[in-house]
Design an enzyme around this catalytic site. Structure first.
Site, PDB file in Angstrom:
ATOM      1  N   THR A 155      -8.278 -43.287   5.371  1.00 16.91           N
ATOM      2  CA  THR A 155      -7.486 -43.456   6.588  1.00 16.91           C
ATOM      3  C   THR A 155      -6.891 -42.080   6.829  1.00 16.91           C
ATOM      4  O   THR A 155      -6.606 -41.357   5.861  1.00 16.91           O
ATOM      5  CB  THR A 155      -6.379 -44.511   6.436  1.00 16.91           C
ATOM      6  N   HIS A 156      -6.742 -41.708   8.089  1.00 18.80           N
ATOM      7  CA  HIS A 156      -6.294 -40.349   8.467  1.00 18.80           C
ATOM      8  C   HIS A 156      -7.215 -39.288   7.882  1.00 18.80           C
ATOM      9  O   HIS A 156      -6.794 -38.159   7.660  1.00 18.80           O
ATOM     10  CB  HIS A 156      -4.861 -40.080   7.992  1.00 18.80           C
ATOM     11  N   SER A 277     -31.656 -22.764  11.494  1.00 18.74           N
ATOM     12  CA  SER A 277     -30.972 -21.741  12.276  1.00 18.74           C
ATOM     13  C   SER A 277     -31.924 -20.586  12.497  1.00 18.74           C
ATOM     14  O   SER A 277     -32.725 -20.260  11.615  1.00 18.74           O
ATOM     15  CB  SER A 277     -29.739 -21.275  11.512  1.00 18.74           C
ATOM     16  N   LYS A 283     -29.691 -22.612   6.512  1.00 18.60           N
ATOM     17  CA  LYS A 283     -29.098 -23.711   7.258  1.00 18.60           C
ATOM     18  C   LYS A 283     -30.025 -24.906   7.467  1.00 18.60           C
ATOM     19  O   LYS A 283     -31.218 -24.761   7.696  1.00 18.60           O
ATOM     20  CB  LYS A 283     -28.642 -23.226   8.646  1.00 18.60           C
ATOM     21  N   ASN A 285     -29.247 -28.076   9.886  1.00 25.92           N
ATOM     22  CA  ASN A 285     -28.213 -28.599  10.779  1.00 25.92           C
ATOM     23  C   ASN A 285     -28.496 -30.043  11.219  1.00 25.92           C
ATOM     24  O   ASN A 285     -29.634 -30.372  11.549  1.00 25.92           O
ATOM     25  CB  ASN A 285     -28.098 -27.721  12.025  1.00 25.92           C
ATOM     26  N   GLU A 290     -25.330 -34.509  16.025  1.00 22.77           N
ATOM     27  CA  GLU A 290     -24.424 -33.756  16.906  1.00 22.77           C
ATOM     28  C   GLU A 290     -24.733 -34.027  18.372  1.00 22.77           C
ATOM     29  O   GLU A 290     -23.828 -34.195  19.190  1.00 22.77           O
ATOM     30  CB  GLU A 290     -24.572 -32.257  16.646  1.00 22.77           C
ATOM     31  N   TYR A 317     -23.483 -53.380  52.420  1.00 18.15           N
ATOM     32  CA  TYR A 317     -24.145 -52.173  51.923  1.00 18.15           C
ATOM     33  C   TYR A 317     -23.597 -50.917  52.596  1.00 18.15           C
ATOM     34  O   TYR A 317     -23.355 -50.895  53.792  1.00 18.15           O
ATOM     35  CB  TYR A 317     -25.667 -52.254  52.162  1.00 18.15           C
ATOM     36  N   GLN A 322     -26.364 -45.698  47.112  1.00 15.46           N
ATOM     37  CA  GLN A 322     -27.556 -45.049  46.573  1.00 15.46           C
ATOM     38  C   GLN A 322     -27.191 -44.201  45.350  1.00 15.46           C
ATOM     39  O   GLN A 322     -28.041 -43.900  44.513  1.00 15.46           O
ATOM     40  CB  GLN A 322     -28.198 -44.181  47.664  1.00 15.46           C
ATOM     41  N   LYS A 325     -27.872 -44.938  41.235  1.00 15.86           N
ATOM     42  CA  LYS A 325     -29.110 -44.908  40.451  1.00 15.86           C
ATOM     43  C   LYS A 325     -29.210 -43.821  39.407  1.00 15.86           C
ATOM     44  O   LYS A 325     -29.578 -44.087  38.262  1.00 15.86           O
ATOM     45  CB  LYS A 325     -30.302 -44.811  41.404  1.00 15.86           C
TER      46      LYS A 325
END
Ligand code: ARG
Length: 473
Positions: A155-156, A277, A283, A285, A290, A317, A322, A325
């Protein structure tokens, strides 16, 4: 042929206006649904004696030809025909001649476009519920494989109490269960037919709306013609449901990003779901996690956008509509991409059990349990909290964990401590002591897994039923 609505006009449309008002660039995504709706409409016109059967047959044959063109990518879309409805009608007339112009009898683009969107979304909602079930299955698989993997619960973002890793994963299964429930519930409102409302007031032709509804697999028809053509609640509802799904995914994304960091090393995402990377060779990633987290923003944006378009819009209408969409299509695409990647990413994720176990041994997440120990010996909880707080402070000063303390050290803080605290403090016992419905004890998590499996059986039955209802006639 000029514009399908050109009769009242003496001048050509300004080219910029044509570009500005056209929706064909994006509403062609509903081409198949538009034809599906037209086939049902024209069948009904024949059945009701509004069009002769020969004309109906010719139009249907023509619509099938247009469908083939669309499916093979041979369809020529033109901006001067504005939208998918008029592009298809124009192509139909080019193919079969003036009889094609009878298709639009007793219909308006206003009830037509609404029908297309209901058909479009109905199908997607089933797809998304299915993809969510697959994600639940991937989480369940990991949960079952980690029924004895103990991990700090937070928690936290501070270590709080040890839990089973399976319990943590099952929290997401519950979240996605609510998402599935919301989608299946929204289906009821999506699965209503607007067609037959005409432009706004109904039509002078003796049409049979219920027949069309049955042909298209709709459970009911809209009660009020004005409402039928101006209701976009079902799109708002979808965008809202999609926002919640993305929010849930983004929370899991955040945890995956954290867990796969060197600081945590709780999990390792499969190479297939990570990228490297261009400069730092070491790296790996978690780009997918993300990006799903990042794309959540655009889905929220579409929800707020749609609500804003509809705010204070008079009946019935308006061209503003329009704008319903692009946000919907983009949300469908964004959600589809995220969900299709997520299940395999979760399924192939490697869980670093050793690292999790080590984390649990090197923290104070068992502190509540010795407080509870004192409470069971008769000490008021508030006092026990204070005693253990002091004990923890002592440990921090001594650079020790609770399990490192001798009984003598414990007894400095309270004479109520005895030998049994060493058992109580073991992570397994800490976990299994939370033997309450919905808690982290092994037996409870096993029961939760069984309930989730039953929910999946129910979801699958719904999916099978709706997939059949959505298959093209
Ligand atoms: N392309 C239009 C839309 O998406 C179709 C409905 C047009 N109706 C009209 N009366 N101009 O909203």
């Amino acid at each position: 042929m000029s514009k399908l609505w050109g009769g009242r006009f003496t001048k050509q449309t300004d080219q910029l206006v044509e570009q500005y008002t056209a929706s064909i660039a994006f509403d062609k995504a509903m081409a198949e649904e538009d034809i599906q709706g037209s086939l049902a409409h024209v069948t009904m016109l024949g059945k009701c004696g509004i069009l002769p059967h020969d004309d109906v047959d010719t139009i249907k044959e023509g619509l099938h030809q247009v469908m083939k063109r669309i499916q093979s990518g041979d369809m020529n879309y033109s901006v001067s025909d504005e939208d998918i409805h008029m592009n298809i009608e124009k192509t139909l007339i080019d193919l079969i001649g003036p009889v094609g112009g009878k298709l639009h009898t007793g219909r308006s683009r206003n009830d037509q476009v609404a029908t297309d969107m209901h058909l479009y979304l109905r199908k997607r909602v089933v797809t998304f519920a299915g993809l969510l079930v697959q994600l639940q299955e991937a989480l369940l698989k990991q949960a079952k494989a980690n029924l004895d993997t103990i991990v700090p619960g937070y928690t936290h973002l501070q270590r709080a109490q040890p839990i089973l890793f399976a319990h943590h994963l099952m929290a997401y299964v519950s979240m996605f269960e609510r998402d599935i429930e919301r989608l299946t519930d929204s289906y009821k409102r999506i699965n209503a037919l607007p067609l037959g409302a005409g432009a706004l007031a109904g039509t002078t032709f003796a049409i049979d709306r219920h027949f069309v509804a049955e042909e298209l697999g709709f459970d009911r028809v809209y009660e009020n013609s004005l409402d039928a053509v101006s209701d976009r609640d079902f799109i708002v509802e979808f965008l809202s449901n999609a926002s919640l799904i993305m929010m849930h995914l983004s929370r899991l994304c955040e945890e995956l990003v954290l867990w796969s960091s060197t600081e945590f090393q709780f999990v390792e995402l499969d190479d297939a779901f990570c990228t490297g990377s261009s400069i730092m060779p070491q790296k790996k990633n978690p780009d997918v996690a993300e990006l799903v987290r990042g794309k959540t923003g655009r889905v929220y944006g579409h929800l707020i956008g749609m609500l804003t378009v509809l705010k204070a819009l008079p009946l019935a209408y308006n061209k503003d509509m329009q704008e319903d969409k692009e946000g919907m299509f983009d949300t469908v695409e964004t959600l589809d991409g995220a969900l299709r990647l997520f299940a395999p990413m979760v399924e192939t994720m490697k869980v670093n059990r050793g690292r999790m176990r080590q984390a649990v041994r090197q923290d104070f997440s068992n502190a509540t349990d010795i407080a509870d120990f004192l409470v069971n010996k008769g000490m008021p909880f508030r006092q026990a909290h204070e005693v253990i707080g002091k004990t923890v402070l002592y440990c921090i000063e001594q650079n020790k964990y609770l399990l490192d303390l001798s009984l003598g050290e414990f007894q400095q803080f309270s004479p109520l401590f005895d030998d049994r605290i060493y058992e109580v403090l073991q992570p397994e016992n800490v976990v299994n002591a939370r033997n309450v419905y919905g808690g982290t004890a092994s037996v409870q998590v096993e029961a939760a897994i069984r309930r989730a499996e039953q929910a999946i059986v129910r979801s699958n039955a719904w999916l099978t039923e709706k997939a059949a209802a959505n298959s093209l006639k």
